[in-house]
Design a protein around this motif. Structure first.
Motif, PDB file in Angstrom:
ATOM      1  N   PRO A   1       0.990  -1.079  -0.129  1.00  0.00           N
ATOM      2  CA  PRO A   1      -0.112  -0.177  -0.146  1.00  0.00           C
ATOM      3  C   PRO A   1       0.822   1.201  -0.154  1.00  0.00           C
ATOM      4  O   PRO A   1       2.025   1.212   0.478  1.00  0.00           O
ATOM      5  CB  PRO A   1      -0.836  -0.216   1.140  1.00  0.00           C
ATOM      6  CG  PRO A   1      -0.188  -1.136   2.386  1.00  0.00           C
ATOM      7  CD  PRO A   1       0.637  -2.014   1.262  1.00  0.00           C
ATOM      8  N   PRO A   2       0.227   2.239  -0.614  1.00  0.00           N
ATOM      9  CA  PRO A   2       1.298   3.440  -0.594  1.00  0.00           C
ATOM     10  C   PRO A   2       1.665   4.244   0.580  1.00  0.00           C
ATOM     11  O   PRO A   2       2.885   4.501   0.613  1.00  0.00           O
ATOM     12  CB  PRO A   2       0.093   4.654  -1.289  1.00  0.00           C
ATOM     13  CG  PRO A   2      -0.859   3.723  -2.025  1.00  0.00           C
ATOM     14  CD  PRO A   2      -0.712   2.562  -1.259  1.00  0.00           C
ATOM     15  N   TRP A   3       1.100   3.901   1.833  1.00  0.00           N
ATOM     16  CA  TRP A   3       1.491   4.435   2.944  1.00  0.00           C
ATOM     17  C   TRP A   3       2.974   3.901   3.438  1.00  0.00           C
ATOM     18  O   TRP A   3       3.735   4.348   4.143  1.00  0.00           O
ATOM     19  CB  TRP A   3       0.522   4.303   4.189  1.00  0.00           C
ATOM     20  CG  TRP A   3       0.339   2.910   4.578  1.00  0.00           C
ATOM     21  CD1 TRP A   3      -0.648   2.088   4.175  1.00  0.00           C
ATOM     22  CD2 TRP A   3       1.153   2.282   5.670  1.00  0.00           C
ATOM     23  NE1 TRP A   3      -0.359   0.581   4.689  1.00  0.00           N
ATOM     24  CE2 TRP A   3       0.417   0.946   5.577  1.00  0.00           C
ATOM     25  CE3 TRP A   3       2.219   2.458   6.352  1.00  0.00           C
ATOM     26  CZ2 TRP A   3       0.994  -0.147   6.667  1.00  0.00           C
ATOM     27  CZ3 TRP A   3       2.611   1.593   7.276  1.00  0.00           C
ATOM     28  CH2 TRP A   3       1.987   0.310   7.515  1.00  0.00           C
ATOM     29  N   LEU A   4       3.029   2.426   2.809  1.00  0.00           N
ATOM     30  CA  LEU A   4       4.315   1.866   3.125  1.00  0.00           C
ATOM     31  C   LEU A   4       5.324   1.815   1.967  1.00  0.00           C
ATOM     32  O   LEU A   4       6.580   2.034   2.162  1.00  0.00           O
ATOM     33  CB  LEU A   4       3.996   0.386   3.510  1.00  0.00           C
ATOM     34  CG  LEU A   4       4.908  -0.498   3.911  1.00  0.00           C
ATOM     35  CD1 LEU A   4       5.721  -0.049   5.002  1.00  0.00           C
ATOM     36  CD2 LEU A   4       4.363  -1.995   4.182  1.00  0.00           C
ATOM     37  N   ARG A   5       4.596   1.736   0.740  1.00  0.00           N
ATOM     38  CA  ARG A   5       5.554   1.507  -0.238  1.00  0.00           C
ATOM     39  C   ARG A   5       6.457   2.635  -0.614  1.00  0.00           C
ATOM     40  O   ARG A   5       7.568   2.861  -0.972  1.00  0.00           O
ATOM     41  CB  ARG A   5       4.727   1.418  -1.691  1.00  0.00           C
ATOM     42  CG  ARG A   5       5.624   0.668  -2.752  1.00  0.00           C
ATOM     43  CD  ARG A   5       4.494   0.497  -4.001  1.00  0.00           C
ATOM     44  NE  ARG A   5       5.409  -0.587  -4.691  1.00  0.00           N
ATOM     45  CZ  ARG A   5       6.066  -0.295  -5.868  1.00  0.00           C
ATOM     46  NH1 ARG A   5       5.986   1.071  -6.273  1.00  0.00           N
ATOM     47  NH2 ARG A   5       6.625  -1.198  -6.467  1.00  0.00           N
ATOM     48  N   LYS A   6       5.833   4.033  -0.431  1.00  0.00           N
ATOM     49  CA  LYS A   6       6.615   5.314  -0.620  1.00  0.00           C
ATOM     50  C   LYS A   6       7.754   5.317   0.351  1.00  0.00           C
ATOM     51  O   LYS A   6       8.874   5.553  -0.377  1.00  0.00           O
ATOM     52  CB  LYS A   6       5.736   6.556  -0.399  1.00  0.00           C
ATOM     53  CG  LYS A   6       6.191   7.978  -0.993  1.00  0.00           C
ATOM     54  CD  LYS A   6       5.393   9.061  -0.735  1.00  0.00           C
ATOM     55  CE  LYS A   6       5.846  10.176  -1.012  1.00  0.00           C
ATOM     56  NZ  LYS A   6       5.054  11.337  -1.102  1.00  0.00           N
TER      57      LYS A   6
ATOM     58  N   ALA B   1      13.822   4.557   1.051  1.00  0.00           N
ATOM     59  CA  ALA B   1      14.914   4.181   2.042  1.00  0.00           C
ATOM     60  C   ALA B   1      15.880   3.088   1.268  1.00  0.00           C
ATOM     61  O   ALA B   1      17.038   3.308   1.524  1.00  0.00           O
ATOM     62  CB  ALA B   1      14.104   3.665   3.266  1.00  0.00           C
ATOM     63  N   TRP B   2      15.077   2.275   0.538  1.00  0.00           N
ATOM     64  CA  TRP B   2      15.884   1.365   0.099  1.00  0.00           C
ATOM     65  C   TRP B   2      16.033   1.246  -1.559  1.00  0.00           C
ATOM     66  O   TRP B   2      16.696   0.120  -2.037  1.00  0.00           O
ATOM     67  CB  TRP B   2      15.432  -0.315   0.462  1.00  0.00           C
ATOM     68  CG  TRP B   2      14.974   0.068   1.962  1.00  0.00           C
ATOM     69  CD1 TRP B   2      13.661  -0.275   2.623  1.00  0.00           C
ATOM     70  CD2 TRP B   2      15.653  -0.004   3.019  1.00  0.00           C
ATOM     71  NE1 TRP B   2      13.777  -0.223   3.905  1.00  0.00           N
ATOM     72  CE2 TRP B   2      15.203  -0.139   4.209  1.00  0.00           C
ATOM     73  CE3 TRP B   2      17.000   0.196   3.232  1.00  0.00           C
ATOM     74  CZ2 TRP B   2      15.534   0.021   5.547  1.00  0.00           C
ATOM     75  CZ3 TRP B   2      17.710   0.382   4.354  1.00  0.00           C
ATOM     76  CH2 TRP B   2      16.969   0.214   5.601  1.00  0.00           C
ATOM     77  N   THR B   3      15.601   2.111  -2.349  1.00  0.00           N
ATOM     78  CA  THR B   3      15.616   2.147  -3.715  1.00  0.00           C
ATOM     79  C   THR B   3      14.575   1.236  -4.292  1.00  0.00           C
ATOM     80  O   THR B   3      13.950   0.269  -3.605  1.00  0.00           O
ATOM     81  CB  THR B   3      16.990   1.589  -4.305  1.00  0.00           C
ATOM     82  OG1 THR B   3      17.045   0.129  -4.227  1.00  0.00           O
ATOM     83  CG2 THR B   3      18.294   2.231  -3.512  1.00  0.00           C
TER      84      THR B   3
END
Length: 416
Positions: free
Chosen positions: A138-143, A148-150
């Motif tokens: 989900p966007p709240w986590l993916r962004k 952070a990790w590319t």
């Protein structure tokens, strides 16, 4: 009860579990009611598998339907596609039961024909299913993860989530399990299986614990004879590790219900620890400890490969509340350790704000506080596990071995 009615009952149970997560916002494991034994276990497994592949099912369905069907119908279709393509179920039986499930409810009976037509047009198209990419977080986590990790690392994490997780066991010293791979960290890894049926379960020779979750205790080094405080201890994996290593353990948790799990696990394994029900923010010990372990409450996003319901249950508001709690717990944990004693802080989160950023902030507000940077090779980990002030594990590590949960861990010390 006929085989067909049993299969319908199980699949109806899966639909209830999906609604429990997707509509009620509750954890998958809390919704297993109305079924028991093997049927309940199968329903939980299929519900988890459907949640894991839901994005792929929706992508495949989008090309066959001009508009969204009723919520229950959509779940029926998701379950059916997942069973055929990921669980190896016979398409004919799956389609028949899917149609029967639609007819069971007056709200969806009129869409039974749609279910039949859509599924019969898709269940033989294995190539289309295999070509679908892993579902996006989900966007709240993916962004924040992409930042952070590319992006390539994020996509590798999403692919690891889709693969799921093997069964990891932490053994007592000297214990082995036939057929298990011994990981460089000492964890025993099996492809899966019914836990209670595995050799050594009733004897208490081991407990289920992901390889990542077993590492924070190892950062403490030799603990035999030391007084060690395990904060936020439930369900007790780290408490058992410490006790098996000869430490004098105090296991503290705010939840009486969760501490019952700790007590049950200790009883099964024949290990001992002092159990304390208290809020770490208010509790005060009689004396300082030789070591403290804080596995702080967090979003648990590092465990998504095991718990595919989590992305549907968390959001950015949870992150804000949990990071504030972690901040306070770190400060409190430092006061429980004698000067110079190790305090291990860890979280099973993918987010740096729940890991690296917390340690950086703690170093800034506590003069003289230091953070040790463990060498990944000492624990059989690749250089990619290096992170500011500690170790950073992400699910794409050890992909050839079945992956590992996401975790951050660091060793803090106040001035001696």
């Amino acid at each position: 009860m006929t085989d067909i009615s049993q299969s319908l009952a199980t699949r109806a149970g899966v639909l209830r579990l999906l609604a429990h997560v997707l509509r009620d916002g509750r954890m998958l494991g809390d919704g297993a009611s109305g079924l028991d034994g093997a049927a309940a276990a199968r329903a939980l497994r299929l519900a988890g598998l459907t949640l894991r592949h839901m994005g792929r099912a929706d992508a495949l369905l989008a090309g066959r339907m001009q508009r969204q069907p009723a919520t229950r119908v959509r779940d029926i279709l998701r379950l059916a596609l997942t069973e055929v393509f990921e669980d190896g179920a016979a398409p004919h039986g799956v389609v028949n039961d899917a149609v029967a499930l639609a007819r069971m409810s007056p709200r969806t009976a009129k869409q039974a024909g749609l279910v039949n037509a859509v599924l019969r047009g898709l269940v033989d198209d294995r190539a289309a299913w295999d070509a679908l990419p892993p579902p996006s977080l989900p966007p709240w986590l993916r962004k924040p993860l992409a930042k952070a990790w590319t992006r390539p690392r994020l996509e590798a994490i999403e692919a690891a989530h889709l693969r799921g997780a093997p069964l990891d066991l932490t053994p007592k010293p000297g214990v082995t399990v036939d057929g298990a791979e011994v990981l460089p960290t000492g964890t025993l890894r099996l492809p899966g299986g019914q836990v209670s049926a595995l050799p050594g379960y009733s004897e208490g020779d081991w407990w289920v614990q992901d390889a990542a979750a077993a590492l924070p205790v190892r950062l403490l080094g030799e603990v035999r004879g030391l007084r060690v405080l395990d904060l936020c201890a439930a369900p007790g994996g780290k408490t058992m590790q410490l006790a098996a290593a000869g430490a004098k353990v105090t296991a503290l948790d705010v939840s009486a219900r969760r501490l019952e799990r700790v007590a049950q696990n200790l009883a099964r394994t024949g290990l001992e620890a002092e159990i304390v029900e208290a809020d770490a923010l208010d509790w005060a010990p009689d004396a300082a400890f030789d070591a403290v372990l804080l596995d702080a409450p967090c979003t648990a996003t590092g465990t998504i490969r095991r718990h595919p319901d989590l992305p549907h249950l968390r959001d950015a508001r949870d992150v804000e509340a949990l990071t504030a709690l972690q901040y306070r717990l770190i400060d409190r944990a430092l006061t429980f350790a004698r000067p110079g004693a190790p305090v291990v802080f860890c979280t099973c989160s993918l987010l740096p704000v729940e890991g690296e950023h917390q340690v950086t902030a703690a170093l800034g507000r506590h003069p003289g506080l230091t953070a040790e940077a463990p060498e990944p090779a000492d624990f059989g980990l690749p250089p990619l596990a290096v992170s500011p002030h500690g170790l950073r594990l992400l699910p794409d590590l050890w992909a050839e071995r079945g992956g590992i949960d996401g975790f951050y861990m660091a060793v803090l010390r106040t001035p001696a």
